[in-house]
Design an enzyme around this catalytic site. Structure first.
Site, PDB file in Angstrom:
ATOM      1  N   HIS A 228      68.197   2.177  26.087  1.00  0.00           N
ATOM      2  CA  HIS A 228      67.750   1.282  27.146  1.00  0.00           C
ATOM      3  C   HIS A 228      66.859   0.149  26.734  1.00  0.00           C
ATOM      4  CE1 HIS A 228      64.714   4.284  26.487  1.00  0.00           C
ATOM      5  NE2 HIS A 228      63.858   3.833  27.187  1.00  0.00           N
TER       6      HIS A 228
ATOM      7  N   PHE B 125      58.923   9.289  21.693  1.00  0.00           N
ATOM      8  CA  PHE B 125      57.536   9.415  22.647  1.00  0.00           C
ATOM      9  C   PHE B 125      58.085   9.984  24.040  1.00  0.00           C
ATOM     10  CE2 PHE B 125      58.792   4.907  23.068  1.00  0.00           C
ATOM     11  CZ  PHE B 125      58.594   4.640  24.493  1.00  0.00           C
TER      12      PHE B 125
ATOM     13  N   ASP C 235      58.935  -2.513  31.555  1.00  0.00           N
ATOM     14  CA  ASP C 235      58.902  -1.345  32.513  1.00  0.00           C
ATOM     15  C   ASP C 235      59.782  -0.546  32.410  1.00  0.00           C
ATOM     16  OD1 ASP C 235      57.113  -0.111  34.266  1.00  0.00           O
ATOM     17  OD2 ASP C 235      58.426  -0.499  36.198  1.00  0.00           O
TER      18      ASP C 235
ATOM     19  N   ASN D 287      51.399   1.108  25.563  1.00  0.00           N
ATOM     20  CA  ASN D 287      52.122   2.090  24.812  1.00  0.00           C
ATOM     21  C   ASN D 287      52.663   1.720  23.592  1.00  0.00           C
ATOM     22  OD1 ASN D 287      54.434   4.039  23.952  1.00  0.00           O
ATOM     23  ND2 ASN D 287      54.645   4.382  26.271  1.00  0.00           N
TER      24      ASN D 287
ATOM     25  N   GLY E  73      54.555   3.201  21.046  1.00  0.00           N
ATOM     26  CA  GLY E  73      55.787   3.397  20.932  1.00  0.00           C
ATOM     27  C   GLY E  73      56.691   2.336  21.459  1.00  0.00           C
TER      28      GLY E  73
HETATM   29  P1  ITT Z   1      52.889   0.681  30.048  1.00  0.00           P
HETATM   30  O1  ITT Z   1      53.135   0.516  31.576  1.00  0.00           O
HETATM   31  O2  ITT Z   1      51.363   0.246  29.429  1.00  0.00           O
HETATM   32  O3  ITT Z   1      53.887  -0.254  29.440  1.00  0.00           O
HETATM   33  P2  ITT Z   1      53.770   3.178  29.988  1.00  0.00           P
HETATM   34  O4  ITT Z   1      54.142   4.130  28.908  1.00  0.00           O
HETATM   35  O5  ITT Z   1      52.932   3.669  31.166  1.00  0.00           O
HETATM   36  O6  ITT Z   1      53.026   1.927  29.364  1.00  0.00           O
HETATM   37  P3  ITT Z   1      56.116   2.800  31.830  1.00  0.00           P
HETATM   38  O7  ITT Z   1      55.553   2.781  33.131  1.00  0.00           O
HETATM   39  O8  ITT Z   1      57.322   1.763  31.581  1.00  0.00           O
HETATM   40  O9  ITT Z   1      55.211   2.629  30.498  1.00  0.00           O
HETATM   41  O10 ITT Z   1      56.718   4.227  31.427  1.00  0.00           O
HETATM   42  C1  ITT Z   1      57.352   5.063  32.162  1.00  0.00           C
HETATM   43  C2  ITT Z   1      57.258   6.346  31.574  1.00  0.00           C
HETATM   44  O11 ITT Z   1      58.437   6.665  30.715  1.00  0.00           O
HETATM   45  C3  ITT Z   1      56.202   6.968  30.459  1.00  0.00           C
HETATM   46  O12 ITT Z   1      55.839   7.892  30.858  1.00  0.00           O
HETATM   47  C4  ITT Z   1      56.715   6.533  29.251  1.00  0.00           C
HETATM   48  O13 ITT Z   1      56.239   7.315  28.274  1.00  0.00           O
HETATM   49  C5  ITT Z   1      58.159   7.030  29.389  1.00  0.00           C
HETATM   50  N1  ITT Z   1      59.218   5.939  28.829  1.00  0.00           N
HETATM   51  C6  ITT Z   1      59.279   4.836  28.840  1.00  0.00           C
HETATM   52  N2  ITT Z   1      60.180   4.574  27.669  1.00  0.00           N
HETATM   53  C7  ITT Z   1      60.560   5.565  27.040  1.00  0.00           C
HETATM   54  C8  ITT Z   1      61.344   6.045  26.167  1.00  0.00           C
HETATM   55  O14 ITT Z   1      62.181   5.091  25.365  1.00  0.00           O
HETATM   56  N3  ITT Z   1      61.538   7.184  25.572  1.00  0.00           N
HETATM   57  C9  ITT Z   1      60.640   8.077  26.331  1.00  0.00           C
HETATM   58  N4  ITT Z   1      60.025   8.080  27.491  1.00  0.00           N
HETATM   59  C10 ITT Z   1      59.926   6.707  27.546  1.00  0.00           C
END
Ligand code: ITT
Length: 215
Positions: free
Chosen positions: A198, A172, A60, A8, A10
């Site tokens: 967070h 994002f 995560d 990700n 972002g």
């Molecule tokens: P990685 O596992 O490869 O890091 P991911 O986007 O799948 O990428 P997560 O499993 O941690 O990462 O993401 C959980 C979800 O929460 C995912 O749909 C993200 O877009 C969202 N998310 C995580 N951090 C966020 C943030 O700061 N603002 C908005 N949405 C977020």
């Protein structure tokens, strides 16, 4: 060199504000099923370290909706990809009695193959016998057995807010539907989001500790 392990972009943009010269490792580590983020991130950090052979930081994160007992929580990525953010917002809005309160949580898991004796933040030392009993460690496979004994240091951050109709173009993921202190995260500039988010909170803790780490 420190690698920020995520698919990700972002997340990496936000991390760069705290960690000079950090590089993204675009590696999709195995996400185990668990009710909390800590074990998922710790397991991911062990796997990523073994893959990269240099210090790694796994991030995560998830959205925990109070009226849904924390759902989607650890399943936030899957739910974003299947239902989508707008549907999550409409589901929450449709829950007449459920408060729309929610929190974002982030766990950063650091692994460099070393131990972290007497440090204040939690260190995950996976119990190898428990892991073997649960079938998570295959003793016939040396690599997998080592995997469970690598210490991982965890840093957590969370922020409370509420779920609202989507607003804003920035950020994002769930940012457009997460309101904190009158603004959605998608309405904030990156540095404004980092100051309260967070991830920003977890990164600040990590960056402070990492500075003291011998090179
Ligand atoms: P990685 O596992 O490869 O890091 P991911 O986007 O799948 O990428 P997560 O499993 O941690 O990462 O993401 C959980 C979800 O929460 C995912 O749909 C993200 O877009 C969202 N998310 C995580 N951090 C966020 C943030 O700061 N603002 C908005 N949405 C977020």
């Amino acid at each position: 060199m420190l690698r920020y392990v995520t698919t990700n972009a972002g997340k990496v943009r936000e991390a760069r504000e705290y960690l000079d010269g950090v590089e993204q490792l675009n590696y999709d580590y195995t996400e185990i099923q668990a009710a909390e983020l800590g074990p998922i991130a710790a397991r991911g950090a062990r796997e990523a370290y073994r893959q990269a052979g240099e210090p790694v930081l796994v991030d995560d994160a998830g959205l925990f909706v109070e009226g849904f007992d924390g759902f989607p929580g650890p399943y936030s990525s899957y739910v974003e990809g299947t239902l989508g953010v707008d549907v999550v917002q409409r589901l929450v809005a449709g829950e007449i009695d459920a408060p729309r309160r929610a929190s974002f949580q982030c766990v950063l898991a650091y692994c460099d193959g070393d131990d972290f004796a007497a440090t204040p933040d939690p260190v995950d030392r996976e119990d190898r016998s428990a892991a073997a009993a649960a079938g998570a460690v295959d003793d016939a496979d040396d690599d997998a057995a080592d995997d469970g004994t690598l210490p991982v240091k965890l840093f957590r951050g969370s922020v409370r807010g509420r779920i609202v109709e989507p607003r804003g173009e920035g950020g994002f993921g769930y940012d457009p539907i997460f309101e904190h202190d009158g603004s959605t995260f998608a309405e904030l500039a990156a540095d404004e989001k980092n100051a309260v988010s967070h991830r920003g909170r977890a990164l600040a803790k990590f960056a402070e500790w990492f500075q003291t780490r011998p090179v």
